[in-house]
Write a protein that holds these residues in place. Structure first.
Motif, PDB file in Angstrom:
ATOM      1  N   ILE A 125      45.531  38.811  32.612  1.00  0.00           N
ATOM      2  CA  ILE A 125      44.353  39.682  32.515  1.00  0.00           C
ATOM      3  C   ILE A 125      44.163  40.061  31.054  1.00  0.00           C
ATOM      4  O   ILE A 125      44.983  40.783  30.477  1.00  0.00           O
ATOM      5  CB  ILE A 125      44.520  40.934  33.389  1.00  0.00           C
ATOM      6  CG1 ILE A 125      44.682  40.531  34.862  1.00  0.00           C
ATOM      7  CG2 ILE A 125      43.338  41.876  33.221  1.00  0.00           C
ATOM      8  CD1 ILE A 125      44.959  41.705  35.774  1.00  0.00           C
ATOM      9  N   LYS A 127      41.100  41.382  29.838  1.00  0.00           N
ATOM     10  CA  LYS A 127      40.185  42.517  29.727  1.00  0.00           C
ATOM     11  C   LYS A 127      39.753  42.968  31.113  1.00  0.00           C
ATOM     12  O   LYS A 127      39.859  42.227  32.093  1.00  0.00           O
ATOM     13  CB  LYS A 127      38.957  42.133  28.893  1.00  0.00           C
ATOM     14  CG  LYS A 127      38.175  40.943  29.434  1.00  0.00           C
ATOM     15  CD  LYS A 127      37.037  40.570  28.506  1.00  0.00           C
ATOM     16  CE  LYS A 127      36.291  39.332  29.014  1.00  0.00           C
ATOM     17  NZ  LYS A 127      35.194  38.947  28.095  1.00  0.00           N
ATOM     18  N   LEU A 128      39.279  44.222  31.174  1.00  0.00           N
ATOM     19  CA  LEU A 128      38.806  44.806  32.418  1.00  0.00           C
ATOM     20  C   LEU A 128      37.499  45.550  32.173  1.00  0.00           C
ATOM     21  O   LEU A 128      37.272  46.074  31.083  1.00  0.00           O
ATOM     22  CB  LEU A 128      39.844  45.785  32.996  1.00  0.00           C
ATOM     23  CG  LEU A 128      41.128  45.185  33.600  1.00  0.00           C
ATOM     24  CD1 LEU A 128      42.062  46.316  34.020  1.00  0.00           C
ATOM     25  CD2 LEU A 128      40.805  44.300  34.787  1.00  0.00           C
ATOM     26  N   ASN A 129      36.666  45.589  33.205  1.00  0.00           N
ATOM     27  CA  ASN A 129      35.430  46.376  33.146  1.00  0.00           C
ATOM     28  C   ASN A 129      35.664  47.727  33.793  1.00  0.00           C
ATOM     29  O   ASN A 129      36.069  47.808  34.963  1.00  0.00           O
ATOM     30  CB  ASN A 129      34.293  45.641  33.866  1.00  0.00           C
ATOM     31  CG  ASN A 129      33.878  44.384  33.147  1.00  0.00           C
ATOM     32  OD1 ASN A 129      33.963  44.306  31.925  1.00  0.00           O
ATOM     33  ND2 ASN A 129      33.439  43.381  33.881  1.00  0.00           N
ATOM     34  N   ILE A 142      44.355  48.934  29.251  1.00  0.00           N
ATOM     35  CA  ILE A 142      44.273  48.149  30.488  1.00  0.00           C
ATOM     36  C   ILE A 142      45.333  48.618  31.479  1.00  0.00           C
ATOM     37  O   ILE A 142      45.068  48.781  32.674  1.00  0.00           O
ATOM     38  CB  ILE A 142      44.442  46.645  30.180  1.00  0.00           C
ATOM     39  CG1 ILE A 142      43.208  46.117  29.457  1.00  0.00           C
ATOM     40  CG2 ILE A 142      44.683  45.855  31.465  1.00  0.00           C
ATOM     41  CD1 ILE A 142      43.314  44.657  29.051  1.00  0.00           C
ATOM     42  N   MET A 146      44.688  50.297  35.169  1.00  0.00           N
ATOM     43  CA  MET A 146      45.291  49.768  36.390  1.00  0.00           C
ATOM     44  C   MET A 146      46.071  50.852  37.136  1.00  0.00           C
ATOM     45  O   MET A 146      45.965  50.991  38.357  1.00  0.00           O
ATOM     46  CB  MET A 146      46.228  48.606  36.050  1.00  0.00           C
ATOM     47  CG  MET A 146      45.540  47.333  35.641  1.00  0.00           C
ATOM     48  SD  MET A 146      46.752  46.026  35.306  1.00  0.00           S
ATOM     49  CE  MET A 146      45.660  44.632  35.004  1.00  0.00           C
TER      50      MET A 146
END
Length: 331
Positions: A125, A127-129, A142, A146
């Motif tokens: 992973i 990147k995350l939105n 990140i 999570m």
């Protein structure tokens, strides 16, 4: 677990003295085992590849000098060390790859290396939105995102009001069975139970959602659907962690479903994930009823093209067309 030293690490962690009630002591012992095993794994297996390469070079040198020196004992020792390191490396790739068809003896072909590396890239992973639409790429942020998401997702709802669930469960356990189940268990029984489990699996508890739905169907608050005329009613299907509930598209049965799910949440402490819950209506359900039920349940509506486990969620009379893509992908 193939390494003989593993048992000693576990025993050393388990015999340490801890204070508190039995449950807290058990949790503390398990955490201590995890910490010591993690440290032991890093120190014992963290440099397997470099050590194996070094031993292989020494073995090649010993084989080259075999004709001029009588170093049979050294050669035999090096062969044994290389083999042991290959077995350890094989186990390491097995755990990383997590496939059951990788058996002992494959000993690290390039195929398994590429499969494990490919799996690692696919699961990485970068990147995350966020909920506000902002893209987060910082590794620490990140991790925090999570942790926050799963903390909210798995937060208990303080289980209570178990009676409605227990009333719907038919008594199956006799007094004789209770006596047998509550007797003191032996170390041999624990060993047998653990060895029956898969190497990377863990047991989980069963819940009473089935009993609640069955009870609701018995008193007529949920009708279910029939697969054919005069056929039996199907109210629900459970598969792994997924559940399918069937009822008529009206406010009465919609409220009944909500009520039994609320009972389940209160009793089990598990919250229904609305982000992963979907509705599907038959084609003869008018739009006004659809909007009413959607607003009441607060979940999204599924469409015909959705898939489950890469298969069509719903199949109409055109079965060949629905599954034609499988043959195309094979050929």
């Amino acid at each position: 677990m193939k390494d003989d030293r593993c048992e000693g690490v576990i025993k050393d962690a388990w015999v340490e003295q801890h204070w508190g009630n039995p449950i807290n002591r058990l949790v503390t012992k398990v955490e201590a085992c995890y910490t010591k095993l993690k440290t032991w794994n890093r120190t014992s297996f963290g440099h397997i590849r470099s050590l194996l390469e070094k031993k292989r070079k020494l073995l090649a040198q010993a084989e080259a000098l075999l004709m001029t020196r009588r170093n049979h004992e050294q050669l035999r020792t090096l062969k044994g060390e290389v083999y042991e390191l290959m077995v350890k490396e094989d186990a390491m790739w097995h755990q990383r790859l997590r496939v059951e068809w990788l058996k002992a003896g494959d000993l690290n072909t390039s195929y398994f290396h590429s499969r494990a590396t490919q799996r690692n890239r696919r699961n990485f992973i970068s990147k995350l939105n966020g909920e506000d639409g902002q893209v987060v790429e910082d590794e620490q942020k990140i991790g925090e995102m999570m942790a926050s998401y799963f903390s909210e997702l798995f937060t208990t709802a303080a289980p209570s009001d178990l009676d409605p669930i227990l009333q719907g469960i038919e008594r199956k356990v006799t007094p004789q069975m209770i006596q047998e189940l509550t007797r003191e268990y032996t170390a041999k029984e624990v060993e047998v139970a653990l060895k029956q489990m898969k190497s990377i699996s863990a047991p989980g508890p069963d819940e009473g959602l089935h009993a609640l739905i069955k009870q609701a169907a018995a008193i007529g608050t949920i009708s279910g659907v029939s697969l054919c005329r005069e056929g039996p009613k199907v109210t629900h299907l459970f598969f792994m962690d997924d559940s399918l509930l069937f009822c008529k598209a009206n406010s009465h049965e919609c409220n009944s479903v909500l009520e039994l799910l609320e009972k389940y949440e209160r009793a089990s402490g598990q919250r229904i994930n609305q982000d992963k819950t979907q509705l599907f209506f038959s084609s003869n359900t008018n739009q006004q009823v659809r909007n009413s039920i959607k607003g009441r349940l607060g979940v999204a509506v599924s469409h015909q093209f959705d898939k489950y486990l890469r298969l069509p969620s719903f199949v109409d009379r055109g079965k060949k067309q629905s599954f034609s893509y499988i043959r195309e992908r094979i050929w």
